[in-house]
Enzyme design. Sequence first.
Site, PDB file in Angstrom:
ATOM      1  N   LYS A 174       0.851  -1.200   0.000  1.00 11.99           N
ATOM      2  CA  LYS A 174       0.000   0.000   0.000  1.00 11.99           C
ATOM      3  C   LYS A 174       0.884   1.247   0.000  1.00 11.99           C
ATOM      4  O   LYS A 174       1.596   1.499   0.964  1.00 11.99           O
ATOM      5  CB  LYS A 174      -0.910   0.029   1.227  1.00 11.99           C
ATOM      6  N   GLY A 223       7.293   5.263   7.784  1.00 11.81           N
ATOM      7  CA  GLY A 223       6.347   6.355   8.011  1.00 11.81           C
ATOM      8  C   GLY A 223       6.627   7.011   9.342  1.00 11.81           C
ATOM      9  O   GLY A 223       7.745   6.923   9.872  1.00 11.81           O
ATOM     10  N   THR A 243       2.615   6.288  13.974  1.00  7.95           N
ATOM     11  CA  THR A 243       1.999   5.193  13.198  1.00  7.95           C
ATOM     12  C   THR A 243       2.773   3.897  13.452  1.00  7.95           C
ATOM     13  O   THR A 243       2.173   2.819  13.606  1.00  7.95           O
ATOM     14  CB  THR A 243       2.006   5.511  11.680  1.00  7.95           C
ATOM     15  N   GLU A 297      10.706   1.735   9.853  1.00  7.11           N
ATOM     16  CA  GLU A 297      11.589   2.876   9.539  1.00  7.11           C
ATOM     17  C   GLU A 297      10.788   4.132   9.827  1.00  7.11           C
ATOM     18  O   GLU A 297       9.843   4.445   9.090  1.00  7.11           O
ATOM     19  CB  GLU A 297      11.984   2.846   8.051  1.00  7.11           C
ATOM     20  N   CYS A 327      13.369  12.030   5.552  1.00  5.23           N
ATOM     21  CA  CYS A 327      13.592  11.644   6.952  1.00  5.23           C
ATOM     22  C   CYS A 327      15.045  11.847   7.354  1.00  5.23           C
ATOM     23  O   CYS A 327      15.358  11.898   8.539  1.00  5.23           O
ATOM     24  CB  CYS A 327      13.184  10.193   7.144  1.00  5.23           C
ATOM     25  N   GLU A 358       9.795  16.447  15.142  1.00  6.76           N
ATOM     26  CA  GLU A 358      10.022  16.352  13.700  1.00  6.76           C
ATOM     27  C   GLU A 358       9.050  17.275  12.969  1.00  6.76           C
ATOM     28  O   GLU A 358       7.839  17.125  13.099  1.00  6.76           O
ATOM     29  CB  GLU A 358       9.817  14.907  13.234  1.00  6.76           C
TER      30      GLU A 358
END
Length: 480
Positions: free
Chosen positions: A173, A226, A230, A248, A282, A383
């Site tokens: 996905k 992500g 999450t 990750e 990231c 972040e």
Amino acid sequence: MKIQNYIDGEFLNPIADQWIDNYNPSKGEVYGQIPDSTKEDIELAVTAAKKAFPAWSNTTLNERSTILSNIAQGIHDKLPELAIAESKDNGKPLSLASAIDIPRASSNFQFFADAITQFSSEAHESVGLNAINFTLRQSIGVVGCISPWNLPLYLFTWKIAPALAAGNCVIAKPSEVTPMTAYLLADICNDAGLPNGVLNIVHGLGQSAGQAIIEHPDIKAISFTGGTSTGAHIARTAAPMFKKLSLELGGKNPNMIFSDCDYEKMLNTTVRSSFANQGQICLCGSRIFIEENIYEKFKEDFIHKVSQLKIGNPFDKDSDVGALVSKGHLEKVKSYIDIAEQEGGEILYGGNIVTVEGSENGYYLQPTIIEVSSNDCKLNQEEIFGPVVTIMSFKNEDEVLKMANGIQYGLSATLWTNNLNRTMRMSKQLETGIVWVNTWLMRDLRTPFGGVKASGVGREGGFEALRFFTEPKNVCISYD
Ligand code: NAD
């Protein structure tokens, strides 16, 4: 235009016939619809994947490698079309999508096409006991790959390629915000000779389609990239089902600049490591620490360089900075700039939403530099994931190390120095998965990739990825 799910080699509408709008962020306009897939669509995909698994996991390594190479070539051949689609979906400059995102997606497939032919396992002789152990590395079965919006095809293929190379069947996905290149990949896979059901691409929201993937009892491993919250939710859901997990997650990476570095190289790279892809990588070095004896010079030179970056429509050749990915994200990033003043931060450059001529509704923000006086402020601890960096000075190695490590995240760190002893001391003490010295985002696909602390669990890249996507089994044979 409407895009469709790719299940069992076919393009299908979502079973519930529900759709989600897809935006072009550079224009701020809806330009298509994507499936709002549900549990039922995931069920269909899992059924197809289970059916395809026995044959796919028994293909010879040469056959598998050839098909993956064909996919790599297919991506390469369609580079212009894929780059345009990526840029339109994400807002990133077309030049970046053409030079980095799509070539890397092709390399991901080529790399794992080659790597699987070299992947081996261990044997252990139990000396004196007349026994030999060997490790079978077997395909897991059906695995789930879930990816974010910042490097859409690049990160999607970074998961799918090793999963397929290792003989698994995949339910994948992409982010609902950037589904387009994943949709185009399906056609390339069909043309490349990938058997039906081996790769199934299902579109939809995290809380419905994504949730159905992580909860499905027949999906035995989840590779996720992500946000950290999450990732925590996925871990809470999947861990009691004993799924294998690779996570990750977010980063807030230190960029540490010592006065003995190659100044020009550092300055040019720091502009890139701050604002490439609108700061939505990231690995961006969003906390910049500068040794105090060059602080004022750096500040002046950095502001000057950043002021030369051209913000514009991603399709303009000379745009350095494109649009942020969505209106919601633009608002989130802007809200951090707005708290700078409350926290005693000073906006040295940027800070404003920009109107681009001809793209008035697009989501553009100036690259922003904020001077902070403490590593403990929100701007340094959370972040932001946009074109916003903080700068502050440091006195010595101990102080900067403490600040670099003084955060929940631990993805990457960049160090600018020509002192070899310091390089070694600091590389060993930095609490991150990756340390770049006198460079940034230089990637060799054989190396382990990932973070520590709240930046994730597990490693991708090279044989690490093939180890994740296989189950080791010890076979012990006793002989007379
Ligand atoms: P996100 O966590 O919101 O979404 C990522 C993916 O997870 C999307 O496909 C989303 O639909 C899906 N998802 C959301 N909820 C889910 C659920 N309950 N179950 C299953 N799937 C679910 O992240 P994002 O906003 O798309 O991406 C930005 C984040 O990704 C940043 O935090 C960034 O640092 C991180 N990131 C990390 C790396 C890395 O390698 N460590 C690389 C790129 C991005």
